[in-house]
Design a protein around this motif. Structure first.
Motif, PDB file in Angstrom:
ATOM      1  N   LEU A 176     -28.256  35.347  31.820  1.00 12.19           N
ATOM      2  CA  LEU A 176     -28.706  34.456  30.752  1.00 12.19           C
ATOM      3  C   LEU A 176     -29.592  33.345  31.295  1.00 12.19           C
ATOM      4  O   LEU A 176     -30.543  32.929  30.626  1.00 12.19           O
ATOM      5  CB  LEU A 176     -27.492  33.873  30.022  1.00 12.19           C
ATOM      6  CG  LEU A 176     -26.710  34.862  29.156  1.00 12.19           C
ATOM      7  CD1 LEU A 176     -25.445  34.220  28.604  1.00 12.19           C
ATOM      8  CD2 LEU A 176     -27.580  35.373  27.998  1.00 12.19           C
ATOM      9  N   CYS A 177     -29.298  32.856  32.503  1.00 19.28           N
ATOM     10  CA  CYS A 177     -30.192  31.875  33.129  1.00 19.28           C
ATOM     11  C   CYS A 177     -31.598  32.451  33.270  1.00 19.28           C
ATOM     12  O   CYS A 177     -32.596  31.804  32.929  1.00 19.28           O
ATOM     13  CB  CYS A 177     -29.655  31.483  34.504  1.00 19.28           C
ATOM     14  SG  CYS A 177     -28.345  30.239  34.486  1.00 19.28           S
ATOM     15  N   GLY A 178     -31.677  33.683  33.794  1.00 16.84           N
ATOM     16  CA  GLY A 178     -32.978  34.316  33.959  1.00 16.84           C
ATOM     17  C   GLY A 178     -33.673  34.557  32.633  1.00 16.84           C
ATOM     18  O   GLY A 178     -34.882  34.329  32.502  1.00 16.84           O
ATOM     19  N   ALA A 179     -32.915  35.021  31.630  1.00 19.30           N
ATOM     20  CA  ALA A 179     -33.515  35.314  30.336  1.00 19.30           C
ATOM     21  C   ALA A 179     -34.029  34.044  29.664  1.00 19.30           C
ATOM     22  O   ALA A 179     -35.135  34.022  29.097  1.00 19.30           O
ATOM     23  CB  ALA A 179     -32.495  36.019  29.439  1.00 19.30           C
ATOM     24  N   LEU A 180     -33.236  32.969  29.698  1.00 18.68           N
ATOM     25  CA  LEU A 180     -33.685  31.715  29.093  1.00 18.68           C
ATOM     26  C   LEU A 180     -34.892  31.149  29.839  1.00 18.68           C
ATOM     27  O   LEU A 180     -35.822  30.628  29.224  1.00 18.68           O
ATOM     28  CB  LEU A 180     -32.545  30.698  29.083  1.00 18.68           C
ATOM     29  CG  LEU A 180     -31.468  30.907  28.017  1.00 18.68           C
ATOM     30  CD1 LEU A 180     -30.323  29.920  28.205  1.00 18.68           C
ATOM     31  CD2 LEU A 180     -32.068  30.753  26.613  1.00 18.68           C
TER      32      LEU A 180
END
Length: 428
Positions: free
Chosen positions: A351-355
């Protein structure tokens, strides 16, 4: 939604836009994932070959120095690599750096076939490879918005996580077998071949240009002012961004609390408890299974509602699981805790990467990726000596507890920022 007239009628009939192709069914995205996975496997084989070559050429301490020096240019030059990715375009940088890595590794393989090079050539290779990694990593992280639609970026991060899991499972054993049966020269040669395959796949990946409104990703005052001004412009962009600023702080704290215990700490814990290498293998395997499951979830779902909140809560819960690893009495329970750590850390990391991909203007993505990667691969590994010394003084339990507290602080900090807590991923 557009409209069109049917033959023989003056009425307009609504026409629905064509649905976007899911990332896991997009051949272009899959080529990029395959290139990334091949590169990651090549990295693992390279490090195995470098470690064995260094151990054969010098003392254990000297071997450690050879492995450590490669991290120095990666940490020092990582932010500059992000600037170059945004200035020249990530495609040009990633292809150029990957080609250079291939040539360097094939060159040391040929050298090892002809002579025993000693430590200094190995140190030189480690330094050059680290510098090229500082170019490659920000550029490869800036590619997803150019190969897929905005709504598919979370799926791409999930697929990327699966690729990393495949590389972790296969790279180390492959490198070990190559060194055992063919020596370091064979391992370096195969690593170079893997980089060559990755290069061919990257060249075949189709790129789309940046949206017109993003320009170069640099404000008007920074245009033409040189790389240093572009770097400070990127750092200022992160600091002022309502989501990215807090997100980088979360990443930094999570990596500082996570890397030491889950890499060096597990080895020391297994020794302290008498679990041996087999016990540690079960814990690491359980962690990899959990992380792979989290990546698969993101690859299939494409979007999780309330992504920012889920990210922060998964970090806090994962921190509790990290602390539990050092206090459970048996290998089986430690493996269960490791599974939870992998699942929660994998979900939070994805989720860090996606955001990061979805909230960053594409023209800034190289610099933003370089900052996140600097924390992951540059600063966090510096915690290894601190972790080892602390375990020697106080044992594994207190060290794991403090590390878990650092990770939990990252999740709690994220919850304190409303913009990050309410951040959402686009519909996929």
């Amino acid at each position: 939604m557009s409209e069109t007239a049917t033959p023989g009628s003056t009425e307009s009939v609504p026409v629905s836009p064509a649905p976007e192709r899911p990332a896991h069914r997009d051949a272009n995205v899959l080529r990029w994932i395959a290139a990334y996975t091949m590169s990651m496997v090549g990295d693992s084989v390279y490090f195995m070959a470098l470690a064995w070559s260094a151990a054969r050429s010098g003392s254990p301490t000297q071997a450690g120095v050879v492995l450590a020096v490669g991290a120095v240019p990666r940490a020092v030059l990582m932010l500059g690599g992000g600037v170059l990715a945004d200035r020249w375009g990530p495609r040009r940088v990633v292809i150029g750096s990957d080609a250079a890595r291939c040539l360097v590794i094939l060159g040391i393989a040929a050298t090892l076939l002809l002579t025993a090079p000693g430590l200094w050539p190995l140190i030189a290779v480690a330094l050059v490879f680290g510098a090229l990694d500082a170019l490659f990593l920000p550029a490869v992280g800036a590619l997803p918005p150019r190969i897929t639609t905005h709504g598919q970026l979370a799926r791409v991060q999930g697929l990327r996580g699966l690729g990393a899991r495949v590389a972790n499972v296969t790279g180390g054993p492959l490198g070990g077998l190559l060194v055992a049966f063919g020596g370091p020269a064979a391992a370096f040669a195969v690593a170079g071949a893997l980089f060559a395959v990755s290069l061919v796949l990257l060249i075949a990946v189709r790129m789309t240009p940046l949206p017109a409104h993003t320009g170069t990703g640099t404000d008007d005052a920074a245009v033409g002012a040189g790389p240093w001004r572009e770097l400070t412009d990127g750092l200022r962009y992160i600091r002022r961004h309502r989501v990215l600023g807090p997100l980088m702080l979360v990443i930094a704290l999570c990596e500082l609390g996570f890397v030491g215990p889950l890499n060096l700490g597990l080895v020391l814990l297994a020794q302290e408890r008498g679990w041996g290498a087999g016990g540690m293998g079960w814990i690491v395997g359980a962690f990899g299974t959990g992380a792979g499951a989290a990546s698969l979830l993101l690859a299939v779902r494409a979007r999780l509602p309330r992504a920012g909140l889920v990210l922060c809560l998964s970090v806090v819960a994962g921190a509790l699981a990290i602390g539990a690893v050092a206090f459970v009495p048996t290998v089986a329970l430690a493996a269960v805790a490791g599974l939870c750590v992998g699942l929660l850390a994998g979900l939070g990391g994805g989720l860090c990467g996606a955001l990061t991909q979805t909230v960053t203007e594409p023209g800034y993505l190289g610099r933003v990726t370089s900052v996140a990667t600097l924390f992951t691969l540059g600063i966090a590994p510096l915690s290894y000596p601190v972790t080892g010394a602390a375990v020697g003084l106080w044992g594994t339990g207190p060290v794991f507890a403090v590390s878990a507290a650092v990770c939990a602080a990252g999740g709690a900090l994220g919850l304190a920022f409303t913009a990050l807590r309410r951040a959402e991923l686009p519909d996929g």
